[in-house]
Write a protein that holds these residues in place. Structure first.
Motif, PDB file in Angstrom:
ATOM      1  N   ASN A   5       0.822  -1.212   0.000  1.00 36.02           N
ATOM      2  CA  ASN A   5       0.000   0.000   0.000  1.00 36.02           C
ATOM      3  C   ASN A   5       0.857   1.264   0.000  1.00 36.02           C
ATOM      4  OD1 ASN A   5      -2.362   1.494   0.121  1.00 36.02           O
ATOM      5  ND2 ASN A   5      -2.520   1.390   2.351  1.00 36.02           N
ATOM      6  N   ARG A   6       0.279   2.327  -0.524  1.00 29.39           N
ATOM      7  CA  ARG A   6       0.869   3.659  -0.521  1.00 29.39           C
ATOM      8  C   ARG A   6       2.120   3.753  -1.409  1.00 29.39           C
ATOM      9  NH1 ARG A   6       0.647   6.633   5.211  1.00 29.39           N
ATOM     10  NH2 ARG A   6       0.479   8.380   3.739  1.00 29.39           N
ATOM     11  N   ILE A   7       2.093   3.065  -2.549  1.00 21.93           N
ATOM     12  CA  ILE A   7       3.198   3.152  -3.510  1.00 21.93           C
ATOM     13  C   ILE A   7       3.145   4.512  -4.205  1.00 21.93           C
ATOM     14  CG2 ILE A   7       4.243   2.099  -5.559  1.00 21.93           C
ATOM     15  CD1 ILE A   7       2.826  -0.497  -4.835  1.00 21.93           C
ATOM     16  N   ASP A   8       4.299   5.119  -4.409  1.00 18.81           N
ATOM     17  CA  ASP A   8       4.391   6.391  -5.129  1.00 18.81           C
ATOM     18  C   ASP A   8       3.692   6.241  -6.487  1.00 18.81           C
ATOM     19  OD1 ASP A   8       5.125   8.575  -6.676  1.00 18.81           O
ATOM     20  OD2 ASP A   8       7.136   8.683  -5.835  1.00 18.81           O
ATOM     21  N   PRO A   9       2.676   7.073  -6.786  1.00 15.14           N
ATOM     22  CA  PRO A   9       1.946   6.927  -8.059  1.00 15.14           C
ATOM     23  C   PRO A   9       2.836   6.954  -9.294  1.00 15.14           C
ATOM     24  CG  PRO A   9       0.805   8.434  -6.591  1.00 15.14           C
ATOM     25  CD  PRO A   9       2.124   8.138  -5.935  1.00 15.14           C
ATOM     26  N   ASP A  10       3.927   7.732  -9.243  1.00 13.56           N
ATOM     27  CA  ASP A  10       4.831   7.808 -10.397  1.00 13.56           C
ATOM     28  C   ASP A  10       5.598   6.498 -10.613  1.00 13.56           C
ATOM     29  OD1 ASP A  10       4.050  10.428 -10.812  1.00 13.56           O
ATOM     30  OD2 ASP A  10       5.666  11.243  -9.571  1.00 13.56           O
TER      31      ASP A  10
ATOM     32  N   PHE B 166      -1.768  -4.443  -4.973  1.00 16.98           N
ATOM     33  CA  PHE B 166      -1.012  -3.202  -4.908  1.00 16.98           C
ATOM     34  C   PHE B 166      -1.958  -2.003  -4.911  1.00 16.98           C
ATOM     35  CE2 PHE B 166       1.438  -6.500  -6.899  1.00 16.98           C
ATOM     36  CZ  PHE B 166       2.699  -6.378  -6.338  1.00 16.98           C
ATOM     37  N   LEU B 167      -1.664  -1.029  -4.047  1.00 18.12           N
ATOM     38  CA  LEU B 167      -2.469   0.185  -3.959  1.00 18.12           C
ATOM     39  C   LEU B 167      -1.545   1.400  -3.976  1.00 18.12           C
ATOM     40  CD1 LEU B 167      -4.896  -0.939  -1.124  1.00 18.12           C
ATOM     41  CD2 LEU B 167      -5.519  -0.579  -3.514  1.00 18.12           C
ATOM     42  N   PRO B 168      -1.889   2.427  -4.743  1.00 17.72           N
ATOM     43  CA  PRO B 168      -1.036   3.629  -4.805  1.00 17.72           C
ATOM     44  C   PRO B 168      -1.300   4.567  -3.633  1.00 17.72           C
ATOM     45  CG  PRO B 168      -2.918   3.913  -6.232  1.00 17.72           C
ATOM     46  CD  PRO B 168      -3.048   2.528  -5.643  1.00 17.72           C
ATOM     47  N   GLU B 169      -0.359   5.446  -3.385  1.00 19.41           N
ATOM     48  CA  GLU B 169      -0.569   6.530  -2.427  1.00 19.41           C
ATOM     49  C   GLU B 169      -1.616   7.473  -3.001  1.00 19.41           C
ATOM     50  OE1 GLU B 169       0.954   9.085   0.928  1.00 19.41           O
ATOM     51  OE2 GLU B 169      -0.054   7.201   0.509  1.00 19.41           O
ATOM     52  N   MET B 170      -2.607   7.850  -2.206  1.00 16.55           N
ATOM     53  CA  MET B 170      -3.636   8.787  -2.646  1.00 16.55           C
ATOM     54  C   MET B 170      -3.201  10.196  -2.247  1.00 16.55           C
ATOM     55  SD  MET B 170      -7.132   6.686  -1.772  1.00 16.55           S
ATOM     56  CE  MET B 170      -6.494   5.762  -0.378  1.00 16.55           C
ATOM     57  N   LYS B 171      -2.998  11.039  -3.220  1.00 20.13           N
ATOM     58  CA  LYS B 171      -2.469  12.371  -2.982  1.00 20.13           C
ATOM     59  C   LYS B 171      -3.343  13.138  -2.002  1.00 20.13           C
ATOM     60  CE  LYS B 171      -0.838  16.526  -5.352  1.00 20.13           C
ATOM     61  NZ  LYS B 171      -0.726  17.234  -6.648  1.00 20.13           N
ATOM     62  N   GLY B 172      -2.720  13.638  -0.938  1.00 21.70           N
ATOM     63  CA  GLY B 172      -3.424  14.441   0.044  1.00 21.70           C
ATOM     64  C   GLY B 172      -4.320  13.665   0.983  1.00 21.70           C
ATOM     65  N   PHE B 173      -4.359  12.326   0.826  1.00 27.65           N
ATOM     66  CA  PHE B 173      -5.315  11.535   1.609  1.00 27.65           C
ATOM     67  C   PHE B 173      -4.996  11.552   3.097  1.00 27.65           C
ATOM     68  CE2 PHE B 173      -7.322   7.578   3.097  1.00 27.65           C
ATOM     69  CZ  PHE B 173      -8.587   7.740   2.550  1.00 27.65           C
ATOM     70  N   SER B 174      -3.697  11.655   3.411  1.00 24.32           N
ATOM     71  CA  SER B 174      -3.322  11.634   4.828  1.00 24.32           C
ATOM     72  C   SER B 174      -3.392  13.013   5.476  1.00 24.32           C
ATOM     73  CB  SER B 174      -1.902  11.079   4.991  1.00 24.32           C
ATOM     74  OG  SER B 174      -0.970  11.893   4.305  1.00 24.32           O
ATOM     75  N   MET B 175      -3.720  14.043   4.684  1.00 23.24           N
ATOM     76  CA  MET B 175      -3.854  15.378   5.256  1.00 23.24           C
ATOM     77  C   MET B 175      -5.155  15.464   6.051  1.00 23.24           C
ATOM     78  SD  MET B 175      -1.205  17.123   4.647  1.00 23.24           S
ATOM     79  CE  MET B 175      -1.799  18.759   5.121  1.00 23.24           C
ATOM     80  N   PRO B 176      -5.130  16.194   7.163  1.00 21.04           N
ATOM     81  CA  PRO B 176      -6.338  16.306   7.988  1.00 21.04           C
ATOM     82  C   PRO B 176      -7.330  17.301   7.402  1.00 21.04           C
ATOM     83  CG  PRO B 176      -4.573  17.600   8.932  1.00 21.04           C
ATOM     84  CD  PRO B 176      -3.975  16.896   7.741  1.00 21.04           C
ATOM     85  N   THR B 177      -8.540  17.246   7.897  1.00 20.43           N
ATOM     86  CA  THR B 177      -9.539  18.249   7.546  1.00 20.43           C
ATOM     87  C   THR B 177      -9.432  19.413   8.537  1.00 20.43           C
ATOM     88  OG1 THR B 177     -11.222  17.271   8.972  1.00 20.43           O
ATOM     89  CG2 THR B 177     -11.117  16.464   6.714  1.00 20.43           C
TER      90      THR B 177
END
Length: 705
Positions: free
Chosen positions: A173-178, A200-211
């Motif tokens: 999980n969280r593989i660099d999309p590039d 395999f799952l890519p890193e989701m851009k901004g997903f770990s940022m809080p609200t």
């Protein structure tokens, strides 16, 4: 199909909850009543975000207490006090109880980031092993190259192999999309021979940022102006401190930034509002005013006069630098009300994972894992179902007293101890034990003495017993306890912690005797290995059984295995496999196999077979490819006592197995012997087994009547 699944990890911030959510979505579409369980929850266990999310989204019909094994704080206390086994026992107990209430139970392992130094880093996998459930493992690939990811996969593989834990699939999980496509192909190419699936799952851009809401809650911020953060579910893009002039500040703004500035900077407030109003600048998500300063009354009046103010503003204590540091430490998580983020996570999971293949693999998985703790728990559950009364003749032994307290506190059986009541209760009090509910009978003063003496005399007078001899015998706790079982005052007896095997079982042979259909009394040991329970017979009673006796031992051992929910697959052991060997010893086993098959054609029995061919599927398929027993055996019948006794002790010592027994089979009522070196858990387990035997024999007698 397996009835449970476990999601584990070894690394922090691996994104395990995304996998949990995706698997839960998959299961809920197919299975009517899916439950959710966490063996260890963060902190004091009262507000677990993962439980709240899953329970809210899937309407889980369980209480929060049922979904929690133990809190992190409680678990840490147990480990610190050297009670790790009690920790696992409590988790197993809660797991089994909640599994009964569901068609399928999804378990999510503890968050490694919240684990303290009290726990080994592999605690999550060790829990999976104790639960005996197929496991999905999540690997953290964030900010890592292919070689480092592969290294972490190999570490996980070794730990699963070490604990013999069933690994169903691994999610990288969280593989660099590039790097995603190249990394996926490279890792898959080097793992083609693996028994588990890889996803395999890519890193989701901004997903770990809080609200904005998560940050204001974490900082204890107080709402000042504009719309409240609650309900605003867009992620914060970045946290920026506004310390320069407004003219320079606005050039650094980006969409969904969170701005932190002192409360006495009206120029920054106005510049931020201007940026939102302007189509030439991006719109920040919110403004945190630090330093404990409130804007001036004129600024408050200005803000109050703006209809539908588009900027959430909050007051926070402390200086700007510390506020920015604290805000930067807040991690975004999937929360129950954040539908945006949940939908995004499910979309990524379902677009990158072969959910049909994963679902089929779960359906096709049949787990045969049984840890010693799970076996112990199943014993207690069976024993409780129809509580029996067990007599323990050796009431003065400390181990017996400690076991008695455990058995009564866990309400497994009713108990009677034999000996002087005052002495026993005094010893129990000295040990700090609670034995108020345990009955104590002194054979030397009991009103039952005369009845037992007369019964024993009538039973054994044809063998030369006199009344005087019977009177002396009843003073012996083994004879008195056996008479309690014979006359129905107790349903079974367990002894041998102090006395020899002969001293324990001779009265049973003389008084209780064998069932009519039984040729010979024999014994088995339950060998509790790390991931399965095997049955060994006969390792304690019959020195040199002939073919008829071996066949009898095999049949009775198979019945005993089935009594304890172990599928009986019987291997008749010898020094050769199949038709390869010759000699009287091998022929004797061959005749025993033929006879056992004739008597019980419904049983899976094969032999002669060597131990390695019986237990190891790869060896068994080579030596006896047509056999349905080879490599799959659960019941092992040894050709003689010398082989059986030495083998069980060798496995016990070298493999660290828990050996429960010997358990006698063939008597009209259950009497079981303990080793004089037995530990308290051995006594507890043997008593539970005796109670289950009593249940089965009572049912058999009712059917025959």
């Amino acid at each position: 199909m397996a009835d449970s699944l476990y999601i584990a990890n070894l690394e922090i911030e691996c994104g395990k909850l995304v996998v949990t959510l995706g698997v839960m979505e998959l299961l809920s579409r197919r299975i009517g009543h899916v439950g959710f369980f966490r063996p260890i929850t963060p902190g004091d266990g009262t507000n677990d975000n993962d439980i709240n999310l899953i329970r809210h989204r899937y309407n889980i019909d369980l209480t929060e207490e049922e979904m929690v094994g133990i809190s992190h704080d409680e678990a840490r206390s147990l480990v610190a006090n050297g009670q790790e086994q009690l920790l696992f026992r409590r988790i197993v107990g809660k797991f089994v109880e909640v599994r009964k209430k569901c068609d399928f139970l999804l378990c999510e392992g503890p968050n490694i980031v919240s684990m303290s130094e009290a726990f080994d880093y592999d605690i999550s996998i060790r829990i999976a092993r104790e639960l005996g459930t197929p496991t999905l493992h999540v690997v953290n690939a964030r900010n890592r190259g292919v070689d480092e990811i592969q290294g972490n996969i190999r570490v996980a593989e070794k730990i699963y192999e070490q604990y013999q834990c069933p690994l169903l699939a691994m999610f990288v999980n969280r593989i660099d999309p590039d790097l995603f496509t190249a990394a996926k192909e490279q890792i898959k190419a080097s793992h083609q021979e693996k028994s588990y699936r890889l996803d395999f799952l890519p890193e989701m851009k901004g997903f770990s940022m809080p609200t904005m809401e998560e940050i204001t809650e974490a900082l204890g911020a107080r709402h000042f102006s504009g719309p409240p953060a609650a309900g605003r579910q867009s992620d914060i893009h970045a946290i920026k401190v506004a310390a320069m002039s407004p003219a320079n500040f606005i050039d650094f703004l980006e969409e969904d930034d969170l701005i932190i500035t002192p409360g006495d900077r009206p120029d920054i407030i106005l510049a931020t509002l201007g940026a939102i109003a302007s189509r030439h600048y991006p719109s920040p998500a919110g403004l945190l005013l630090s330093g404990g300063f409130e804007p001036s009354p004129s600024m408050v009046r200005l803000l109050d006069g703006i209809d539908n103010l588009p900027l959430s503003m909050y007051l926070i204590p402390g200086d700007t630098y510390k506020a920015a540091m604290r805000a930067g430490e807040v991690k975004g998580v999937l929360q129950p009300h954040n539908e945006q983020k949940t939908a995004r996570a499910l979309g990524v999971f379902e677009s990158h994972v072969d959910t049909v293949g994963l679902e089929q693999q779960v359906i096709d998985t049949v787990t045969t894992i049984m840890s010693p703790l799970m076996f112990e728990y199943s014993l207690f559950q069976q024993a409780r179902a129809e509580r029996k009364h067990i007599v323990l003749p050796e009431g003065y032994d400390e181990r017996i007293l400690q076991a008695a307290e455990i058995l009564r506190s866990r309400e497994v059986v009713d108990l009677t101890l034999l000996g002087d009541e005052k002495t026993i209760r005094s010893r129990g009090a000295t040990l700090g034990l609670k034995l108020q509910d345990v009955s104590i009978i002194d054979p030397k003063t009991s009103p039952l003495r005369e009845e037992f003496i007369e019964n024993l005399y009538q039973l054994r007078k044809h063998k030369g017993f006199t009344r005087d001899y019977a009177q002396d015998a009843i003073n012996d706790v083994s004879y008195f306890g056996t008479m309690m079982v014979h006359t129905g005052r107790a349903d079974g007896m367990v002894s041998g912690a102090v006395h020899t095997t002969e001293h324990t079982i001779r009265p049973a042979f003389q008084i209780i005797r064998t069932r009519p259909e039984v040729l010979v009394v024999s014994s088995v040991f339950f060998m509790c290995l790390e991931t399965r329970v095997l049955v060994y017979g006969d390792c304690a009673v019959n020195p040199n059984p002939d073919s008829e006796q071996l066949a009898e031992i095999a049949i009775r051992s198979a019945e005993t295995a089935a009594m304890f929910n172990i599928e009986p697959i019987v291997a008749m052991l010898s020094y050769s496999s199949g038709s390869s060997g010759h000699g009287e010893d091998v022929e004797q086993v061959r005749r025993a196999v033929a006879l056992a098959r004739t008597l019980r054609p419904d049983l899976k029995i094969d032999g002669p077979i060597q131990y390695d061919a019986a237990i190891d599927i790869s060896v068994g398929s080579q030596k006896m490819p047509e056999s349905e027993v080879a490599g799959r055996a659960t019941v092992f019948i040894f050709p003689d006592l010398n082989t059986g006794n030495n083998t069980y002790k060798a496995v016990q010592r070298s493999a660290g197995a828990v050996a429960i027994g010997p358990i006698l089979q063939g008597l009209n009522k259950p009497v079981n012997d303990l080793s004089r070196g037995c530990l308290v858990p051995d006594i507890v387990n043997t008593v539970a087994i005796t109670a289950i035997q009593a249940q089965a024999l009572a049912k058999k007698h009712q059917e025959e009547a």
